[in-house]
Scaffold this active site. Sequence first.
Site, mmCIF file in Angstrom:
data_model
loop_
_atom_site.group_PDB
_atom_site.id
_atom_site.type_symbol
_atom_site.label_atom_id
_atom_site.label_comp_id
_atom_site.label_asym_id
_atom_site.label_seq_id
_atom_site.Cartn_x
_atom_site.Cartn_y
_atom_site.Cartn_z
ATOM 1 N N ASN A 27 0.871 -1.182 0.000
ATOM 2 C CA ASN A 27 0.000 0.000 0.000
ATOM 3 C C ASN A 27 0.906 1.230 0.000
ATOM 4 O O ASN A 27 1.457 1.589 1.031
ATOM 5 C CB ASN A 27 -0.888 -0.042 1.261
ATOM 6 C CG ASN A 27 -1.688 1.223 1.448
ATOM 7 O OD1 ASN A 27 -1.808 2.037 0.533
ATOM 8 N ND2 ASN A 27 -2.247 1.400 2.641
ATOM 9 N N GLU A 83 -5.351 -4.910 10.854
ATOM 10 C CA GLU A 83 -4.292 -3.925 11.068
ATOM 11 C C GLU A 83 -4.565 -3.157 12.350
ATOM 12 O O GLU A 83 -5.369 -2.211 12.349
ATOM 13 C CB GLU A 83 -4.270 -2.921 9.911
ATOM 14 C CG GLU A 83 -3.970 -3.527 8.567
ATOM 15 C CD GLU A 83 -3.429 -2.472 7.617
ATOM 16 O OE1 GLU A 83 -2.241 -2.549 7.277
ATOM 17 O OE2 GLU A 83 -4.174 -1.561 7.250
ATOM 18 N N GLY A 87 2.935 -0.986 4.294
ATOM 19 C CA GLY A 87 2.931 0.441 3.967
ATOM 20 C C GLY A 87 4.315 0.907 3.574
ATOM 21 O O GLY A 87 4.776 0.684 2.455
ATOM 22 N N HIS A 117 -9.400 1.384 4.899
ATOM 23 C CA HIS A 117 -8.114 1.535 5.589
ATOM 24 C C HIS A 117 -8.273 2.516 6.753
ATOM 25 O O HIS A 117 -9.049 3.477 6.662
ATOM 26 C CB HIS A 117 -7.047 2.034 4.610
ATOM 27 C CG HIS A 117 -5.678 2.002 5.200
ATOM 28 N ND1 HIS A 117 -5.205 3.022 6.018
ATOM 29 C CD2 HIS A 117 -4.695 1.080 5.145
ATOM 30 C CE1 HIS A 117 -3.983 2.714 6.416
ATOM 31 N NE2 HIS A 117 -3.653 1.533 5.901
HETATM 32 P P1 PGA Z 1 3.034 0.555 7.706
HETATM 33 O O1 PGA Z 1 1.525 0.752 7.166
HETATM 34 O O2 PGA Z 1 3.527 -0.743 7.117
HETATM 35 O O3 PGA Z 1 3.785 1.736 7.198
HETATM 36 O O4 PGA Z 1 2.946 0.495 9.204
HETATM 37 C C1 PGA Z 1 0.673 -0.338 7.040
HETATM 38 C C2 PGA Z 1 -0.644 0.060 6.476
HETATM 39 O O5 PGA Z 1 -1.104 1.192 6.735
HETATM 40 O O6 PGA Z 1 -1.282 -0.708 5.741
#
Ligand code: PGA
Length: 256
Positions: A12, A169, A236, A99
Amino acid sequence: MGVARTKIVVGNWKMNPDYVDDAKRVIRETRKIASKFSKTKVVICPPFPFIPFALRSGKPNIVLVGAQDVHEEDRGAHTGSTSALMLKSVGVDYAIVGHSERRKAGEKDDLVAKKVKTALEAGLQTILCVGEDVHDDDGAYLEILKQQIKASLVGVPKKLVKKLLVAYEPVWAIGGKSPMEPEAVNEMVIFVRKVLADIFGQENVMATQILYGGAVNFRNAGDIVGKGGVDGLLIGRESVNPSGFAELLKVVEEVI
Ligand code: PGA
């Protein structure tokens, strides 16, 4: 669960990178590494302007493409929005819906549920994101999560569940330094699957892929997939860092 599920890693990109040349570089590097894999499906979700560069018309694409959001309606007077049908028609296969960053910007569960239904009906593999804001010691987060999952799937017919994926998440881990402990991730995966089974029936969710997301990088990805028992990861920051993402994909591919 006794059902073989291919592992999936979804990048993402959020609102990154700033420039098209950097986007092309990340796409190129991701393709290079993904072409060596047989057990891991790789999906990238760039911002809308960069999606065309990630698609390959007429050729099989090694790296599948997803959108970071869809509008809840199929068409109409919705300035600035993009429909699931449009995305599907240009060759996008996946969509992220609900999200936490969009929820923080005002999306409520009922809107998320409409988006999930619209995306599924358009034929997109739809990744519903869920997760608690705080992980309290009394376990209240479990009930909160359960209600969030149920409310985010209201009106989604059973027959569309085949294309549904769920990304767990925990909001407190997203953008942070460390992910949830793999053992705890494992408990959450079981919990999420149980809630899905309550909604759609056990037989309909046996093959549903459950992903973990939140502070995953190449160092911790192996444990989260191995000990955490997830079917995949939603990444992310590390997904726009070509060398880190390549390492992460290698690690995931090697986990049995
Ligand atoms: P991150 O984000 O890997 O930067 O913690 C994950 C996400 O928001 O899907």
